[in-house]
Scaffold this motif. Structure first.
Motif, PDB file in Angstrom:
ATOM      1  N   ASN A 297      13.070   2.862   4.140  1.00 50.15           N
ATOM      2  CA  ASN A 297      14.418   2.654   3.631  1.00 50.15           C
ATOM      3  C   ASN A 297      14.543   1.443   2.715  1.00 50.15           C
ATOM      4  OD1 ASN A 297      14.017   0.754   5.580  1.00 50.15           O
ATOM      5  ND2 ASN A 297      15.939   1.112   6.670  1.00 50.15           N
ATOM      6  N   ILE A 298      13.433   0.903   2.241  1.00 49.25           N
ATOM      7  CA  ILE A 298      13.491  -0.224   1.312  1.00 49.25           C
ATOM      8  C   ILE A 298      13.171   0.285  -0.094  1.00 49.25           C
ATOM      9  CG2 ILE A 298      12.958  -1.976   3.041  1.00 49.25           C
ATOM     10  CD1 ILE A 298      10.086  -1.929   2.149  1.00 49.25           C
ATOM     11  N   HIS A 299      13.516  -0.532  -1.078  1.00 48.41           N
ATOM     12  CA  HIS A 299      13.301  -0.114  -2.471  1.00 48.41           C
ATOM     13  C   HIS A 299      12.106  -0.836  -3.050  1.00 48.41           C
ATOM     14  CE1 HIS A 299      16.899   2.323  -2.860  1.00 48.41           C
ATOM     15  NE2 HIS A 299      17.520   1.408  -2.122  1.00 48.41           N
ATOM     16  N   PRO A 300      11.301  -0.186  -3.850  1.00 51.28           N
ATOM     17  CA  PRO A 300      11.395   1.246  -4.138  1.00 51.28           C
ATOM     18  C   PRO A 300      11.006   2.064  -2.911  1.00 51.28           C
ATOM     19  CG  PRO A 300       9.405   0.384  -5.139  1.00 51.28           C
ATOM     20  CD  PRO A 300      10.145  -0.791  -4.539  1.00 51.28           C
ATOM     21  N   ARG A 301      11.605   3.215  -2.788  1.00 51.21           N
ATOM     22  CA  ARG A 301      11.321   4.103  -1.650  1.00 51.21           C
ATOM     23  C   ARG A 301       9.871   4.584  -1.726  1.00 51.21           C
ATOM     24  NH1 ARG A 301      15.638   4.512   1.196  1.00 51.21           N
ATOM     25  NH2 ARG A 301      17.716   4.734   0.336  1.00 51.21           N
ATOM     26  N   ASN A 302       9.318   4.878  -0.544  1.00 53.27           N
ATOM     27  CA  ASN A 302       7.936   5.368  -0.475  1.00 53.27           C
ATOM     28  C   ASN A 302       7.745   6.610  -1.332  1.00 53.27           C
ATOM     29  OD1 ASN A 302       7.454   3.281   1.275  1.00 53.27           O
ATOM     30  ND2 ASN A 302       7.428   4.546   3.111  1.00 53.27           N
ATOM     31  N   SER A 303       8.726   7.512  -1.302  1.00 52.53           N
ATOM     32  CA  SER A 303       8.607   8.737  -2.097  1.00 52.53           C
ATOM     33  C   SER A 303       8.571   8.426  -3.590  1.00 52.53           C
ATOM     34  CB  SER A 303       9.754   9.697  -1.778  1.00 52.53           C
ATOM     35  OG  SER A 303      11.002   9.085  -2.053  1.00 52.53           O
ATOM     36  N   SER A 304       9.277   7.382  -4.019  1.00 48.55           N
ATOM     37  CA  SER A 304       9.245   6.983  -5.431  1.00 48.55           C
ATOM     38  C   SER A 304       7.881   6.425  -5.806  1.00 48.55           C
ATOM     39  CB  SER A 304      10.334   5.945  -5.720  1.00 48.55           C
ATOM     40  OG  SER A 304      11.610   6.498  -5.484  1.00 48.55           O
ATOM     41  N   ILE A 305       7.278   5.663  -4.906  1.00 50.39           N
ATOM     42  CA  ILE A 305       5.944   5.111  -5.170  1.00 50.39           C
ATOM     43  C   ILE A 305       4.933   6.245  -5.325  1.00 50.39           C
ATOM     44  CG2 ILE A 305       4.053   3.747  -4.187  1.00 50.39           C
ATOM     45  CD1 ILE A 305       6.256   1.963  -2.900  1.00 50.39           C
ATOM     46  N   VAL A 306       5.009   7.237  -4.442  1.00 53.94           N
ATOM     47  CA  VAL A 306       4.089   8.378  -4.524  1.00 53.94           C
ATOM     48  C   VAL A 306       4.327   9.153  -5.815  1.00 53.94           C
ATOM     49  CG1 VAL A 306       3.416  10.562  -3.444  1.00 53.94           C
ATOM     50  CG2 VAL A 306       3.772   8.527  -2.030  1.00 53.94           C
ATOM     51  N   GLU A 307       5.586   9.320  -6.211  1.00 52.44           N
ATOM     52  CA  GLU A 307       5.901  10.032  -7.455  1.00 52.44           C
ATOM     53  C   GLU A 307       5.357   9.275  -8.669  1.00 52.44           C
ATOM     54  OE1 GLU A 307       9.814  11.639  -9.877  1.00 52.44           O
ATOM     55  OE2 GLU A 307       9.975  11.292  -7.721  1.00 52.44           O
ATOM     56  N   LEU A 308       5.503   7.964  -8.676  1.00 48.29           N
ATOM     57  CA  LEU A 308       4.966   7.163  -9.779  1.00 48.29           C
ATOM     58  C   LEU A 308       3.435   7.236  -9.815  1.00 48.29           C
ATOM     59  CD1 LEU A 308       7.346   4.075  -9.497  1.00 48.29           C
ATOM     60  CD2 LEU A 308       7.254   5.714 -11.396  1.00 48.29           C
ATOM     61  N   LEU A 309       2.806   7.171  -8.638  1.00 46.43           N
ATOM     62  CA  LEU A 309       1.349   7.292  -8.590  1.00 46.43           C
ATOM     63  C   LEU A 309       0.907   8.658  -9.103  1.00 46.43           C
ATOM     64  CD1 LEU A 309      -1.423   6.170  -7.883  1.00 46.43           C
ATOM     65  CD2 LEU A 309      -1.059   6.981  -5.538  1.00 46.43           C
ATOM     66  N   SER A 310       1.673   9.681  -8.785  1.00 45.56           N
ATOM     67  CA  SER A 310       1.363  11.019  -9.285  1.00 45.56           C
ATOM     68  C   SER A 310       1.334  11.032 -10.806  1.00 45.56           C
ATOM     69  CB  SER A 310       2.386  12.030  -8.765  1.00 45.56           C
ATOM     70  OG  SER A 310       2.124  13.307  -9.297  1.00 45.56           O
ATOM     71  N   MET A 311       2.268  10.332 -11.430  1.00 40.24           N
ATOM     72  CA  MET A 311       2.276  10.251 -12.892  1.00 40.24           C
ATOM     73  C   MET A 311       1.040   9.520 -13.415  1.00 40.24           C
ATOM     74  SD  MET A 311       6.205   9.418 -13.820  1.00 40.24           S
ATOM     75  CE  MET A 311       7.499  10.031 -12.766  1.00 40.24           C
TER      76      MET A 311
END
Length: 166
Positions: A32-46
């Protein structure tokens, strides 16, 4: 026994890398902290799936692995290898007496004989199609990173400094 993954960075399957990072984030970091874990995974995917490079005047997209030199590569590789250990190495019925790893360099003491060791290595090499280990086996001495690990007749280990020939 020492083991080293052949060309780890460029051979990590992207989907497995993303899974390993998502698992590590869930385990080690509040969601629940920013950046969210899902955002980190999405950025790594890029980073993993949109790496553009030029060779001989033509542009390419790297289809697998982490690009050498990207800031995310060492952390992704290390996290992936921890995931690989948990998913494959630690599930093998017989376990080494000692297992230590630095990114993709592994040192182990294997107490079950050469035939069982070869079966273990074959199992690991067949676990993920792109991940293959180079192996050094000796009953008395192996090089690991910057040391030589020597086993004396009385069962003690010594670790003098080792420098690769240049």
């Amino acid at each position: 026994v020492t083991m080293d993954v052949t060309g780890l960075y460029t051979n990590i399957p992207n989907d497995d890398a993303l899974e390993s990072v998502a698992i590590a984030l869930r385990r080690e970091r509040a969601g629940n902290i920013h950046p969210r874990n899902s955002s980190i995974v999405e950025l790594l995917s890029m980073v993993l799936k949109m790496n553009n490079f030029e060779c001989a005047g033509r542009h390419y997209i790297q289809k697998g692995g982490t690009a050498m030199g990207t800031k995310a590569a060492p952390s992704t590789a290390n996290t992936y290898m921890g995931w690989f250990e948990e998913k494959y190495a630690y599930k093998y019925p017989k376990q080494p007496l000692c297992w230590g790893r630095y990114i993709d360099n592994i040192f182990q003491i294997w107490p079950f004989g050469l035939e069982e060791l070869e079966m273990f290595i074959k199992f690991l090499n067949n676990s993920v199609p792109t991940i293959k280990f180079e192996v050094e086996i000796s009953e008395t001495s192996v090089h690991f990173l910057d040391v030589t690990v020597n086993l004396s007749e009385d069962g003690t280990l010594s670790t003098p400094v080792y420098m690769k020939p240049t």
